[in-house]
Structure formats: structure tokens, C-alpha cells
Design an enzyme around this catalytic site. Sequence first.
Site, mmCIF file in Angstrom:
data_model
loop_
_atom_site.group_PDB
_atom_site.id
_atom_site.type_symbol
_atom_site.label_atom_id
_atom_site.label_comp_id
_atom_site.label_asym_id
_atom_site.label_seq_id
_atom_site.Cartn_x
_atom_site.Cartn_y
_atom_site.Cartn_z
ATOM 1 N N ASN A 6 29.863 46.912 30.437
ATOM 2 C CA ASN A 6 31.035 47.696 30.051
ATOM 3 C C ASN A 6 31.739 48.310 31.261
ATOM 4 O O ASN A 6 31.089 48.646 32.261
ATOM 5 C CB ASN A 6 30.615 48.805 29.085
ATOM 6 N N GLN A 50 32.580 52.400 29.239
ATOM 7 C CA GLN A 50 31.407 52.560 30.116
ATOM 8 C C GLN A 50 30.966 54.013 30.119
ATOM 9 O O GLN A 50 31.665 54.882 30.655
ATOM 10 C CB GLN A 50 31.738 52.109 31.542
ATOM 11 N N GLU A 51 29.793 54.262 29.516
ATOM 12 C CA GLU A 51 29.288 55.638 29.423
ATOM 13 C C GLU A 51 28.705 56.098 30.762
ATOM 14 O O GLU A 51 29.009 57.198 31.236
ATOM 15 C CB GLU A 51 28.205 55.682 28.328
ATOM 16 N N HIS A 109 25.808 48.482 35.294
ATOM 17 C CA HIS A 109 24.587 48.025 34.612
ATOM 18 C C HIS A 109 24.919 46.862 33.688
ATOM 19 O O HIS A 109 25.913 46.883 32.965
ATOM 20 C CB HIS A 109 23.907 49.151 33.829
ATOM 21 N N ASP A 118 16.372 50.238 27.848
ATOM 22 C CA ASP A 118 17.391 51.189 27.390
ATOM 23 C C ASP A 118 16.731 52.228 26.479
ATOM 24 O O ASP A 118 15.920 51.886 25.616
ATOM 25 C CB ASP A 118 18.504 50.437 26.643
ATOM 26 N N ILE A 119 17.094 53.487 26.691
ATOM 27 C CA ILE A 119 16.478 54.587 25.938
ATOM 28 C C ILE A 119 16.891 54.571 24.457
ATOM 29 O O ILE A 119 16.171 55.071 23.595
ATOM 30 C CB ILE A 119 16.836 55.937 26.617
ATOM 31 N N HIS A 162 23.686 44.937 30.451
ATOM 32 C CA HIS A 162 22.800 45.037 29.275
ATOM 33 C C HIS A 162 22.264 43.646 28.953
ATOM 34 O O HIS A 162 23.041 42.688 28.830
ATOM 35 C CB HIS A 162 23.582 45.482 28.040
HETATM 36 P P1 5GP Z 1 27.258 51.849 28.676
HETATM 37 O O1 5GP Z 1 27.977 52.303 27.439
HETATM 38 O O2 5GP Z 1 27.582 52.733 29.868
HETATM 39 O O3 5GP Z 1 27.423 50.396 28.953
HETATM 40 O O4 5GP Z 1 25.729 52.019 28.342
HETATM 41 C C1 5GP Z 1 24.897 53.004 28.882
HETATM 42 C C2 5GP Z 1 23.510 52.751 28.338
HETATM 43 O O5 5GP Z 1 22.605 53.548 29.069
HETATM 44 C C3 5GP Z 1 23.349 53.112 26.853
HETATM 45 O O6 5GP Z 1 22.889 51.962 26.148
HETATM 46 C C4 5GP Z 1 22.323 54.245 26.865
HETATM 47 O O7 5GP Z 1 21.422 54.193 25.782
HETATM 48 C C5 5GP Z 1 21.607 54.031 28.197
HETATM 49 N N1 5GP Z 1 21.097 55.260 28.801
HETATM 50 C C6 5GP Z 1 21.791 56.418 28.997
HETATM 51 N N2 5GP Z 1 21.002 57.340 29.593
HETATM 52 C C7 5GP Z 1 19.799 56.749 29.776
HETATM 53 C C8 5GP Z 1 18.564 57.214 30.337
HETATM 54 O O8 5GP Z 1 18.414 58.351 30.797
HETATM 55 N N3 5GP Z 1 17.531 56.330 30.355
HETATM 56 C C9 5GP Z 1 17.658 55.056 29.856
HETATM 57 N N4 5GP Z 1 16.574 54.265 29.922
HETATM 58 N N5 5GP Z 1 18.802 54.596 29.321
HETATM 59 C C10 5GP Z 1 19.852 55.421 29.272
#
Ligand code: 5GP
Length: 121
Positions: A85, A90-91, A96, A29-30, A98
Site C-alpha cells: 500500500n 498506507q497505515e 512493507h 502481521d499483528i 504483505h
Molecule cells: P498498511 O495498511 O500500512 O499496508 O498495513 C500495515 C500493517 O501493519 C497492518 O496489516 C497492521 O496490522 C500491521 N501492523 C501495524 N502495527 C504492527 C505491529 O506493531 N506489529 C506487527 N507485527 N504488525 C503491525
Amino acid sequence: MDCIFCKIIDGSIPSYKIFENKDVLCFLDIKPDSISHTLVIPKKHIKDVYEIDNETLSNVYDAAKIVISKIDKIFKPDGYRLVQNNGIVQEVKHYHLHIIPIYNDNDNDFTVEEVYKKLSK
Ligand code: 5GP
Ligand code: ZN
């Protein structure tokens, strides 16, 4: 389709890959919540828990176990939180899982690149 994770799969966006096979990709994760926070994604675009089929879920969890065993060897966390999420929380709209290691001792601090180098040895 404008999906960041599909672009990571096709290589047009770089990532720190920890494990992959024909079905799934695991990368760091970034913006990690903890050291070696990893995301496991199916290689086909599936949005969320409503869309994912059981075979793909099984592939995701098989890969998660492989990643966890790698993290165990190098960073020895005290536990793991597995989070997935959906909907408003969910962003990124590509399924995915985690993998978030939990540490009693939070003194260590590594960049994502340093974590990648250690896990790749
Ligand atoms: P969500 O809130 O959708 O469950 O989490 C999305 C995750 O994706 C976040 O933890 C965010 O840091 C990670 N993320 C978003 N864009 C990128 C990216 O371009 N590269 C990587 N490695 N992680 C990303
Ligand atoms: Zn996608």
C-alpha cells in the site's frame, strides 16, 4: 524517528520473526487477514514505492519467496495475494510487502503465536 517498523527492526518492539538477513526482515502481521499473513520490510527506513530502489525491491521479493516456500510446506494455501500500500491506504510509513495466503477452506483458525510456532518448527 518514530517508526513502528524501525522499532521492530531494532528489537524495541517485539515481533514474530519468520526470516531475516542483513537487508530485510519478515514477521507476522499483528492483525492477520489470513493464517500466516506476513510482512516483508527493508531494514533501512524507506517510505514507499516512490522511494524504494530496485536492489532493495529485489531483496524484498527474494525474502518473500523464501517465506512463501515456508508457508507452502506448513499451511498449504491455495494462492497468495502480494499487496503493497501507498499514500492514503498506507497505515505504516515504512515500506512493507504483505504476503497474504488465500485458502479455499477457511475452517482453520490459529492465533499469531500458534502460526509462529508451526512455522518455526
Ligand atoms: P498498511 O495498511 O500500512 O499496508 O498495513 C500495515 C500493517 O501493519 C497492518 O496489516 C497492521 O496490522 C500491521 N501492523 C501495524 N502495527 C504492527 C505491529 O506493531 N506489529 C506487527 N507485527 N504488525 C503491525
Ligand atoms: Zn522505519
